[in-house]
Scaffold this active site. Sequence first.
Site, PDB file in Angstrom:
ATOM      1  N   ARG A 120       5.564  44.317  47.980  1.00 26.04           N
ATOM      2  CA  ARG A 120       5.883  42.907  48.266  1.00 26.04           C
ATOM      3  C   ARG A 120       6.751  42.269  47.189  1.00 26.04           C
ATOM      4  O   ARG A 120       6.725  41.061  46.989  1.00 26.04           O
ATOM      5  CB  ARG A 120       4.612  42.077  48.472  1.00 26.04           C
ATOM      6  N   GLU A 184      37.866  39.241  47.093  1.00 28.02           N
ATOM      7  CA  GLU A 184      36.754  38.312  46.859  1.00 28.02           C
ATOM      8  C   GLU A 184      37.057  37.386  45.682  1.00 28.02           C
ATOM      9  O   GLU A 184      36.586  36.255  45.644  1.00 28.02           O
ATOM     10  CB  GLU A 184      35.443  39.075  46.603  1.00 28.02           C
ATOM     11  N   LYS A 226      30.180  31.263  41.839  1.00 25.80           N
ATOM     12  CA  LYS A 226      29.119  31.726  42.737  1.00 25.80           C
ATOM     13  C   LYS A 226      27.755  31.214  42.267  1.00 25.80           C
ATOM     14  O   LYS A 226      26.940  30.754  43.071  1.00 25.80           O
ATOM     15  CB  LYS A 226      29.107  33.255  42.827  1.00 25.80           C
ATOM     16  N   GLU A 236      21.489  29.490  51.883  1.00 23.90           N
ATOM     17  CA  GLU A 236      22.599  29.209  52.805  1.00 23.90           C
ATOM     18  C   GLU A 236      22.227  28.230  53.917  1.00 23.90           C
ATOM     19  O   GLU A 236      22.431  28.494  55.094  1.00 23.90           O
ATOM     20  CB  GLU A 236      23.154  30.517  53.384  1.00 23.90           C
ATOM     21  N   ARG A 240      26.545  27.203  50.656  1.00 24.72           N
ATOM     22  CA  ARG A 240      26.731  28.630  50.374  1.00 24.72           C
ATOM     23  C   ARG A 240      27.644  29.290  51.417  1.00 24.72           C
ATOM     24  O   ARG A 240      28.308  30.277  51.126  1.00 24.72           O
ATOM     25  CB  ARG A 240      25.380  29.356  50.290  1.00 24.72           C
ATOM     26  N   ASN A 244      31.824  32.309  52.495  1.00 24.91           N
ATOM     27  CA  ASN A 244      32.271  33.147  53.612  1.00 24.91           C
ATOM     28  C   ASN A 244      33.700  32.828  54.038  1.00 24.91           C
ATOM     29  O   ASN A 244      34.107  33.201  55.147  1.00 24.91           O
ATOM     30  CB  ASN A 244      31.326  32.977  54.807  1.00 24.91           C
ATOM     31  N   HIS A 247      35.668  35.295  56.079  1.00 25.33           N
ATOM     32  CA  HIS A 247      34.739  36.330  56.542  1.00 25.33           C
ATOM     33  C   HIS A 247      34.558  36.363  58.060  1.00 25.33           C
ATOM     34  O   HIS A 247      34.175  37.395  58.598  1.00 25.33           O
ATOM     35  CB  HIS A 247      33.377  36.182  55.847  1.00 25.33           C
ATOM     36  N   HIS A 251      34.859  39.931  59.467  1.00 26.03           N
ATOM     37  CA  HIS A 251      33.782  40.665  60.143  1.00 26.03           C
ATOM     38  C   HIS A 251      34.241  41.189  61.506  1.00 26.03           C
ATOM     39  O   HIS A 251      33.889  42.297  61.900  1.00 26.03           O
ATOM     40  CB  HIS A 251      32.535  39.791  60.282  1.00 26.03           C
ATOM     41  N   HIS A 265      36.121  46.125  53.094  1.00 23.18           N
ATOM     42  CA  HIS A 265      35.628  44.753  53.261  1.00 23.18           C
ATOM     43  C   HIS A 265      36.530  43.729  52.560  1.00 23.18           C
ATOM     44  O   HIS A 265      36.943  42.729  53.157  1.00 23.18           O
ATOM     45  CB  HIS A 265      34.194  44.648  52.749  1.00 23.18           C
TER      46      HIS A 265
END
Length: 369
Positions: A120, A184, A226, A236, A240, A244, A247, A251, A265
């Site tokens: 956990r 990025e 960041k 997010e 946040r 993206n 993105h 994607h 990517h």
Amino acid sequence: MRDTVRVELGARAYDVRIGTGLVADAHAQIAPLLRRPRVVVVTDETVGATHLETLRAGLGAIEMVSLALPAGESTKGWPQFERCVEFLLEQKVERKDIVIAFGGGVIGDLVGFAAAVLRRGVRFVQIPTTLLAQVDSSVGGKTGINTAQGKNLVGAFHQPSLVLADIGLLETLKPRDFLAGYGEVVKYGLLGDAVFFDWLEKNAPAMAAGDLAARHHAVKRSVEMKAEIVARDETEEGDRALLNLGHTFCHALEKATGYSDRLLHGEGVAIGCALAFELSARMGLCSQEDPSRVRAHLKALGMKVDIRDIAGDLPDAEGLVELMSQDKKVLDGRMRFILARGIGQSFVTSDVDRAVLKTLLDEALAGRS
Ligand code: GLY
């Protein structure tokens, strides 16, 4: 030169240390976190062959056991995840131990997720070895794996206890991988810091050629941005999503190219940023000079800029829009985009005219945008 950026998350706050020689100095960096002098390292076969002995030597009297998974995106799925978790259990990793993710984004995401669910939640340290991982995926606690349904669909927010961004490791990257990571970096300037984008326009060529001071500054500024966004919006709910930028397009293009070598990517992020600025200009949000400037900068570095730079067949514009509508950011059935009012001024919106988007993609596919 060394710098530390703090990710201010209360009880889960941590340092991102940036500089050269951090792996060789691993004992001093990591020992203060340990209750017993032992770490378990998970890496990939490529990084392991190149850097694992440096890490072992750097850890000195700290015992290190390691597992090397195959390199590549296909590792980031259930089979290697299970292998990793079983290995950590066989090594009797306890909750207060430290697991080290030593590699690029695939290893960071997979090992971070294993640490999130093992007993956990055990603590982990990220030692990112690619530019992309140093400026993005190792910071902020997004962990996870891909499934047959898509990328990063199973995962958890689990913050690392420490990130060591050793700039010296970037020297062994292939130029294509370095430039993909640069996608990025440029994203940060475009989304929220016009001064940084100006700086990148002047200094990115030196950075790509290996200038350590330039690399240091670029990684530090990216991580600062960041860290600041993640501290504001860890899970997010709002800002946040600005991370993206590019993105939604990326994607869809990654899915269309089967997550293969046809498009890395970060290359998709660069193309996506150029498209996001073009869309913003066509919607009257920013001047036409902005997308031209973005494209000129990426082109000057020899990066992919246009959809037509991707080898092989792609779906038509309708097909790409359909892939975009499966994006994780879709909310109440509406696509969400990160658009911009200018360089460094991005925002999140669902207010995009599908006809404008389709025309833009039609033209991009035909090589006319
Ligand atoms: N890579 C985007 C984020 O961490 O939110």
